[in-house]
Scaffold this active site. Structure first.
Site, PDB file in Angstrom:
ATOM      1  N   ALA A  43      14.995   8.838   9.566  1.00  0.00           N
ATOM      2  CA  ALA A  43      14.746   8.688  11.009  1.00  0.00           C
ATOM      3  C   ALA A  43      15.951   8.161  11.800  1.00  0.00           C
ATOM      4  CB  ALA A  43      13.515   7.812  11.231  1.00  0.00           C
TER       5      ALA A  43
ATOM      6  N   ASN B 183       7.855   3.560  14.216  1.00  0.00           N
ATOM      7  CA  ASN B 183       7.687   4.705  13.291  1.00  0.00           C
ATOM      8  C   ASN B 183       7.172   4.402  11.873  1.00  0.00           C
ATOM      9  OD1 ASN B 183      10.054   3.992  11.871  1.00  0.00           O
ATOM     10  ND2 ASN B 183      10.855   6.063  11.797  1.00  0.00           N
TER      11      ASN B 183
ATOM     12  N   ARG C 124       3.734   4.413   9.548  1.00  0.00           N
ATOM     13  CA  ARG C 124       2.369   4.921   9.606  1.00  0.00           C
ATOM     14  C   ARG C 124       1.395   3.917   9.001  1.00  0.00           C
ATOM     15  NH1 ARG C 124       3.578   9.932  11.240  1.00  0.00           N
ATOM     16  NH2 ARG C 124       5.748  10.358  10.806  1.00  0.00           N
TER      17      ARG C 124
ATOM     18  N   SER D 135       4.416   5.836  18.864  1.00  0.00           N
ATOM     19  CA  SER D 135       3.298   6.746  19.104  1.00  0.00           C
ATOM     20  C   SER D 135       2.031   5.883  19.039  1.00  0.00           C
ATOM     21  CB  SER D 135       3.309   7.901  18.109  1.00  0.00           C
ATOM     22  OG  SER D 135       3.441   7.436  16.816  1.00  0.00           O
TER      23      SER D 135
ATOM     24  N   ASP E 155      12.024  11.045  16.756  1.00  0.00           N
ATOM     25  CA  ASP E 155      13.386  10.495  16.676  1.00  0.00           C
ATOM     26  C   ASP E 155      14.279  11.150  17.734  1.00  0.00           C
ATOM     27  OD1 ASP E 155      12.207   9.414  14.384  1.00  0.00           O
ATOM     28  OD2 ASP E 155      12.940  11.064  13.146  1.00  0.00           O
TER      29      ASP E 155
ATOM     30  N   ASN F   8      11.311  14.683  26.684  1.00  0.00           N
ATOM     31  CA  ASN F   8      10.283  15.656  26.284  1.00  0.00           C
ATOM     32  C   ASN F   8      10.919  16.991  25.902  1.00  0.00           C
ATOM     33  OD1 ASN F   8       8.263  13.813  26.830  1.00  0.00           O
ATOM     34  ND2 ASN F   8       7.555  14.805  28.700  1.00  0.00           N
TER      35      ASN F   8
HETATM   36  P1  ATP Z   1       7.570  11.960  14.185  1.00  0.00           P
HETATM   37  O1  ATP Z   1       7.210  10.548  13.849  1.00  0.00           O
HETATM   38  O2  ATP Z   1       6.989  12.986  13.278  1.00  0.00           O
HETATM   39  O3  ATP Z   1       9.018  12.185  14.431  1.00  0.00           O
HETATM   40  P2  ATP Z   1       6.227  11.273  16.648  1.00  0.00           P
HETATM   41  O4  ATP Z   1       4.751  11.228  16.397  1.00  0.00           O
HETATM   42  O5  ATP Z   1       6.959  10.019  16.735  1.00  0.00           O
HETATM   43  O6  ATP Z   1       6.870  12.287  15.591  1.00  0.00           O
HETATM   44  P3  ATP Z   1       5.712  13.233  18.677  1.00  0.00           P
HETATM   45  O7  ATP Z   1       4.801  12.639  19.679  1.00  0.00           O
HETATM   46  O8  ATP Z   1       5.156  14.179  17.685  1.00  0.00           O
HETATM   47  O9  ATP Z   1       6.540  12.072  17.983  1.00  0.00           O
HETATM   48  O10 ATP Z   1       6.898  14.012  19.419  1.00  0.00           O
HETATM   49  C1  ATP Z   1       7.783  13.341  20.305  1.00  0.00           C
HETATM   50  C2  ATP Z   1       7.839  14.077  21.631  1.00  0.00           C
HETATM   51  O11 ATP Z   1       8.395  15.388  21.457  1.00  0.00           O
HETATM   52  C3  ATP Z   1       6.507  14.261  22.330  1.00  0.00           C
HETATM   53  O12 ATP Z   1       6.200  13.103  23.094  1.00  0.00           O
HETATM   54  C4  ATP Z   1       6.770  15.492  23.168  1.00  0.00           C
HETATM   55  O13 ATP Z   1       7.421  15.152  24.373  1.00  0.00           O
HETATM   56  C5  ATP Z   1       7.734  16.303  22.304  1.00  0.00           C
HETATM   57  N1  ATP Z   1       6.989  17.246  21.447  1.00  0.00           N
HETATM   58  C6  ATP Z   1       6.659  17.081  20.156  1.00  0.00           C
HETATM   59  N2  ATP Z   1       5.963  18.146  19.675  1.00  0.00           N
HETATM   60  C7  ATP Z   1       5.866  19.023  20.699  1.00  0.00           C
HETATM   61  C8  ATP Z   1       5.272  20.327  20.865  1.00  0.00           C
HETATM   62  N3  ATP Z   1       4.634  20.941  19.871  1.00  0.00           N
HETATM   63  N4  ATP Z   1       5.374  20.916  22.067  1.00  0.00           N
HETATM   64  C9  ATP Z   1       6.011  20.332  23.092  1.00  0.00           C
HETATM   65  N5  ATP Z   1       6.580  19.104  23.015  1.00  0.00           N
HETATM   66  C10 ATP Z   1       6.517  18.450  21.838  1.00  0.00           C
HETATM   67 MG    MG Z   2       7.464   8.684  15.383  1.00  0.00          MG
END
Ligand code: ATP
Ligand code: MG
Length: 313
Positions: A37, A168, A170, A196, A258, A282
């Protein structure tokens, strides 16, 4: 000296080419893909054109050279990346299910990544640091790695830099109490918190993620709540705003959070409004999920600006 610094685990990811094939079955894998990460984060920072530096440890092997080489080629200062003789680079085997869930086998605490320690964090390196980004994962790899992060936070704060935290971790892998305990020294002084939903609940002990974010905002922090394909919601002491993401075809969600962190912190240091920061982040997060491999989809500045322009920004 770099303006944005991160530290923590360097690893390679080796992933199933087929969905729904568990890791206890024979089958084929693709990779190695550079991962970890904090490494994904800093690589994305550099690809957005910001000044970036990384502190980490990899093995003196081809996997280590692969990750260090990728960071360097993308513009990250890797002068504080150490190659540990007699150790192997961290790695993660990943299996994807059709319901979107992922299953991991990590070789990490006993890999070179677990060796990162306070002695790797040199005060001089932080002279120009405007922002230090800490990942919860780097706080949980090993006691050494945790102490390295705490030391980097102390130095950055003493020199007047900002600290951002992405928890980050879980809660299904590590208990909420433990998450709270190891993140607490960083959370206390963090200027930006980029979680998240379930992570911010674990961090605060408040089950409703938005309420949890509001509590942190009342303490003076800027909070960026990541909501997957829906986008993100920003909370600050005087603002609360939902910013939708853009529509993309999701190929591999690993690393989106990340990359989003990178977009948000780079835009924030450029002095953009919080809404602009979220919109920029985003787009970075959305583009990052369009390719297989945690770092492979990380967009360049030009790709991000182009998509933003096509959206009328
Ligand atoms: P990870 O821990 O797996 O890296 P995360 O849960 O911390 O992911 P996400 O919320 O999945 O983070 O993704 C981060 C951001 O990326 C989201 O807030 C969104 O803005 C963008 N994003 C992620 N997936 C998508 C998607 N399928 N379509 C559009 N935007 C997305
Ligand atoms: Mg994350």
């Amino acid at each position: 000296m770099p303006e944005i610094v991160s530290l923590g685990e360097i690893l390679v990811e080796i992933m199933r080419t087929e969905r729904d094939l568990p890791l206890d079955r024979r089958g084929t894998f693709a990779g190695p893909f550079p991962s970890g990460a904090p490494a994904i984060y800093i690589d994305q920072v550099a690809k957005l054109g910001a000044s970036a530096g990384f502190i980490g440890v990899c093995g003196d092997d081809d996997f280590g050279r692969l990750v260090e080489g990728r960071l360097r080629e993308d513009g990250v200062d890797t002068s504080c990346v150490r190659f540990a003789e007699g150790y192997t680079t961290g790695c993660a085997f990943v299996a994807y299910s059709s319901d979107g869930s992922r299953n991991f086998i990590f070789h990490l605490p006993h890999s070179a990544a677990g060796l990162l320690g306070p002695e790797d964090v040199k005060e001089d390196y932080f002279v120009g640091t405007k922002l230090l980004h800490i990942m919860g994962s780097a706080l949980s790899v090993s006691e050494h790695s945790r102490q390295a992060c705490y030391r980097a936070v102390r130095i950055t704060k003493e020199l007047g830099g900002l600290v951002s935290l992405d928890p980050n971790l879980r809660p299904e892998l590590i208990s909420p109490e433990r998450i709270r305990k190891i993140c607490e020294p960083v959370l206390k002084v963090a200027d930006l918190v980029l979680p998240s939903g379930e992570e911010v609940s674990a961090l605060t002990g408040i089950p409703d993620p938005e309420e949890a974010c509001r509590k942190l905002a009342r303490e003076g922090k800027i909070v960026g709540l990541k909501l997957g394909a829906r986008g993100s919601k920003i909370f600050s002491p005087d603002l609360e705003i939902m910013v939708p993401s853009v529509e993309v075809r999701e190929v591999d969600p690993t690393g989106a959070g990340d990359c989003w962190d990178a977009g948000f912190t780079v835009a924030y240091l450029e002095g953009r409004s919080l809404e602009e920061c979220a919109r920029f982040a985003n787009v970075v997060g959305a583009l990052s999920v369009t390719e297989l491999g945690p770092m492979e989809g990380s967009p360049s500045r030009e790709e991000v600006e182009k998509l933003l322009r096509s959206m009328g920004n």
